[in-house]
Write a protein that holds these residues in place. Structure first.
Motif, short mmCIF file in Angstrom:
data_model
loop_
_atom_site.label_atom_id
_atom_site.label_comp_id
_atom_site.label_asym_id
_atom_site.label_seq_id
_atom_site.Cartn_x
_atom_site.Cartn_y
_atom_site.Cartn_z
N SER A 82 2.25 1.85 -3.35
CA SER A 82 1.28 2.44 -4.28
C SER A 82 1.18 3.94 -4.04
O SER A 82 1.07 4.73 -4.98
N GLN A 83 1.23 4.35 -2.79
CA GLN A 83 1.15 5.77 -2.47
C GLN A 83 2.40 6.50 -2.94
O GLN A 83 2.33 7.62 -3.45
N ASN A 121 -10.45 10.04 -4.16
CA ASN A 121 -9.49 10.56 -5.13
C ASN A 121 -9.63 12.07 -5.23
O ASN A 121 -10.02 12.61 -6.26
N PRO A 131 -7.74 3.76 -0.38
CA PRO A 131 -7.86 3.94 -1.82
C PRO A 131 -6.53 3.88 -2.56
O PRO A 131 -5.51 4.36 -2.07
N ILE A 132 -6.59 3.31 -3.77
CA ILE A 132 -5.43 3.35 -4.68
C ILE A 132 -5.95 3.89 -6.01
O ILE A 132 -6.98 3.43 -6.51
N ASN A 170 4.09 10.05 -9.59
CA ASN A 170 3.30 10.35 -10.78
C ASN A 170 2.76 11.77 -10.72
O ASN A 170 2.79 12.52 -11.71
N TYR A 171 2.30 12.19 -9.54
CA TYR A 171 1.78 13.56 -9.36
C TYR A 171 2.88 14.58 -9.63
O TYR A 171 2.67 15.58 -10.33
N LYS A 216 3.57 14.87 -13.30
CA LYS A 216 2.53 15.53 -14.09
C LYS A 216 2.46 17.03 -13.83
O LYS A 216 1.90 17.78 -14.61
N ILE A 273 -7.50 14.44 -5.44
CA ILE A 273 -6.59 15.20 -6.28
C ILE A 273 -6.98 15.13 -7.75
O ILE A 273 -7.07 16.13 -8.44
N HIS A 274 -7.23 13.93 -8.24
CA HIS A 274 -7.56 13.81 -9.66
C HIS A 274 -9.06 13.68 -9.91
O HIS A 274 -9.54 13.98 -11.00
N PHE A 290 2.09 6.94 -6.56
CA PHE A 290 1.08 7.97 -6.83
C PHE A 290 1.72 9.35 -6.78
O PHE A 290 1.53 10.19 -7.67
N TYR A 350 0.83 -1.20 0.00
CA TYR A 350 0.00 0.00 0.00
C TYR A 350 0.86 1.25 0.00
O TYR A 350 0.63 2.19 -0.77
N GLU A 404 -5.07 5.59 -10.15
CA GLU A 404 -4.21 5.47 -11.34
C GLU A 404 -4.05 3.99 -11.73
O GLU A 404 -3.50 3.18 -10.97
N ILE A 431 0.11 21.26 -2.04
CA ILE A 431 -0.42 19.89 -1.98
C ILE A 431 0.70 18.94 -1.56
O ILE A 431 0.50 18.03 -0.74
#
Lengths: 224, 228
Positions: A97-98, B51, B66-67, A104-105, A108, B53-54, A101, A94, B69, A139
């Motif tokens: 995955s964060q 989600n 939550p996961i 990726n943020y 972008k 943010i997106h 994320f 988990y 993407e 953020i």
């Protein structure tokens, strides 16, 4: 297996935050490598051979095989040299995955919004560009919270993904006429903490060098 | 042994290829899940909470966490439910190639589909040429990175990249019909053979929307219904 310096080659462009990510990761793992600088106006045949599709740096060449895209390269380094020091990515799925994320943020948002701040040409859009860039940093600061690093107690993947852009903070502030510390003081403290690490200090150019590059770039690309 | 039957919820949209990727991965691994269909023009509070943010689908919720993407979700699924079939190869270099092509799909190919649908005349023709060039690049790349003569990029079973690219390519005929183009075909034999293998895969048939529904959906993108 002996680690020959020629086993690992990094094709780089020194002001690139993406290239810096790879350098930090290699330093963290204590991997010896040869760094070759690319000239964007005259890309080497090796770069064009190793990354024919995107023709961009960084490219890591390990045992003659290319790995492209900085965060892919960081994961690759983490997997291949997993026996060296702690992992850059957390072991818990988990948390991994964060971390991905946020990587990726950052991919972008930070570069593109930052570029509008230091290279924005239209006066009217300047305020909007600044606002969006600061929002993005806020953020990220919220995600950092009170932790020493994005990874928690240990420097990790998200820290590697973001910290190179901090070498550009002086440029964003000077050309964008804004104070980053005023808006995101915790993030600035985090920057200083990261700079105490040898892997980061050795991989990031001095902010004034970046500023010099940005000025030359602006002149070359038709700025006043 | 960790109880992996804890609740799995997928927030998605039936026509979103990104959502279909996650459905396929969950079904391939035999993971039971609850599916929540989102109305993308009126997103639920839960989606916005998970989600923020997106604000997009898909979102996978596992044990209340939550996961987001689709690529990140698929890697998460492969790590948590790490039994066969594996979605990613074991070798780090091969994994980097899978991730490379997954990114190429999302950063280049997916965005290039919209001009094909929305533009007309010369601009549309240019969009078709651009897309055909990407298919050529894909064909060459796949030959190099997946040289073995298996049906799928992952080998004998489908994996992350088959799923990633397959959700759009599966209904290529619908796309051709609506855009009056021929992007996928025998001129790129490796891709063509792979798509035909996908068409026979029961999981793809069971999970992806049928041709007619996709045609209807694509047509609304060309001439969207007015807001009520």
């Amino acid at each position: 297996m002996a680690e020959d310096k020629n086993n690992v080659v990094l094709l780089d462009f020194w002001p690139s935050s993406y290239g810096m990510r790879v350098k930090i990761a290699l330093q963290e793992k204590g991997v010896s490598y040869e760094c070759r600088q690319e000239d964007f106006d005259a890309k080497s045949s090796l770069l064009l051979e190793m990354n024919p599709i995107h023709k961009t740096i960084p490219v890591l060449i390990h045992n003659d095989k290319p790995i492209c895209e900085s965060l892919n390269i960081v994961e690759y380094i983490d997997e291949v040299w997993s026996h060296k020091t702690t992992s850059l990515l957390p072991s818990d799925p988990y948390k991994r995955s964060q971390a991905r994320f946020w990587g990726n943020y950052i991919d972008k948002n930070v570069y593109s919004k930052g570029k509008k701040v230091w290279n924005g040409k239209v006066m009217e859009e300047k305020e909007e560009s600044q606002k969006q860039f600061i929002e993005c940093l806020k953020i990220l600061e919220e995600e950092l919270g009170d932790k020493p690093y994005f990874g928690g107690d240990e420097f990790g993947y998200v820290d590697v993904a973001l910290v190179p852009f901090t070498s550009w903070f002086y440029t964003y502030e000077t050309l964008g006429n804004l104070s980053i510390e005023e808006f995101v003081p915790k993030l600035v403290s985090w920057t200083k903490r990261c700079m105490e690490k040898e892997s980061v200090a050795k991989s990031l150019p001095h902010p004034h060098k970046i500023y010099g590059f940005a000025l030359e770039y602006r002149e070359k690309h038709g700025h006043d | 042994m960790e109880d992996k039957l804890s609740e799995v919820v997928l927030f998605g949209s039936w026509y979103s290829p990104y959502t279909s990727r996650v459905k396929l991965a969950l079904k391939l691994k035999g993971i039971p899940f609850k599916y929540v269909e989102e109305n993308l023009s009126n997103k639920s509070e839960l989606l916005l909470k998970y989600n923020p943010i997106h604000k997009k689908v898909p979102v996978l919720l596992h044990n209340g966490m939550p996961i987001c993407e689709s690529l990140i979700i698929l890697e998460y699924i492969d790590e948590v439910w790490n039994h066969a079939p594996k979605l990613l190869p074991e070798d780090p270099y091969q994994r980097s190639r899978v991730r490379f092509w997954a990114n190429y799909t999302d950063q280049k190919i997916m965005p290039a589909s919209y001009p094909l649908l929305l533009l007309k005349g010369e601009k549309k023709q240019k969009a078709i040429e651009d897309m055909e060039e990407m298919q050529r690049v894909l064909e060459e790349g796949i030959k190099q990175d997946f040289p073995e003569q298996f049906s799928f990029f992952n080998g004998k079973t489908i994996g992350l990249l088959d799923i990633f690219m397959g959700v759009n390519c599966y209904n290529y005929k619908a796309f051709h019909e609506v855009t009056n183009s021929e992007i996928i075909g025998p001129k790129n034999p490796k891709i063509f053979m792979w798509v035909n293998a996908l068409k026979e895969h029961p999981l793809m048939k069971d999970t992806l929307p049928p041709h007619d529904k996709v045609v209807a959906m694509l047509k609304t993108m060309i001439a969207p219904t007015p807001d009520v």
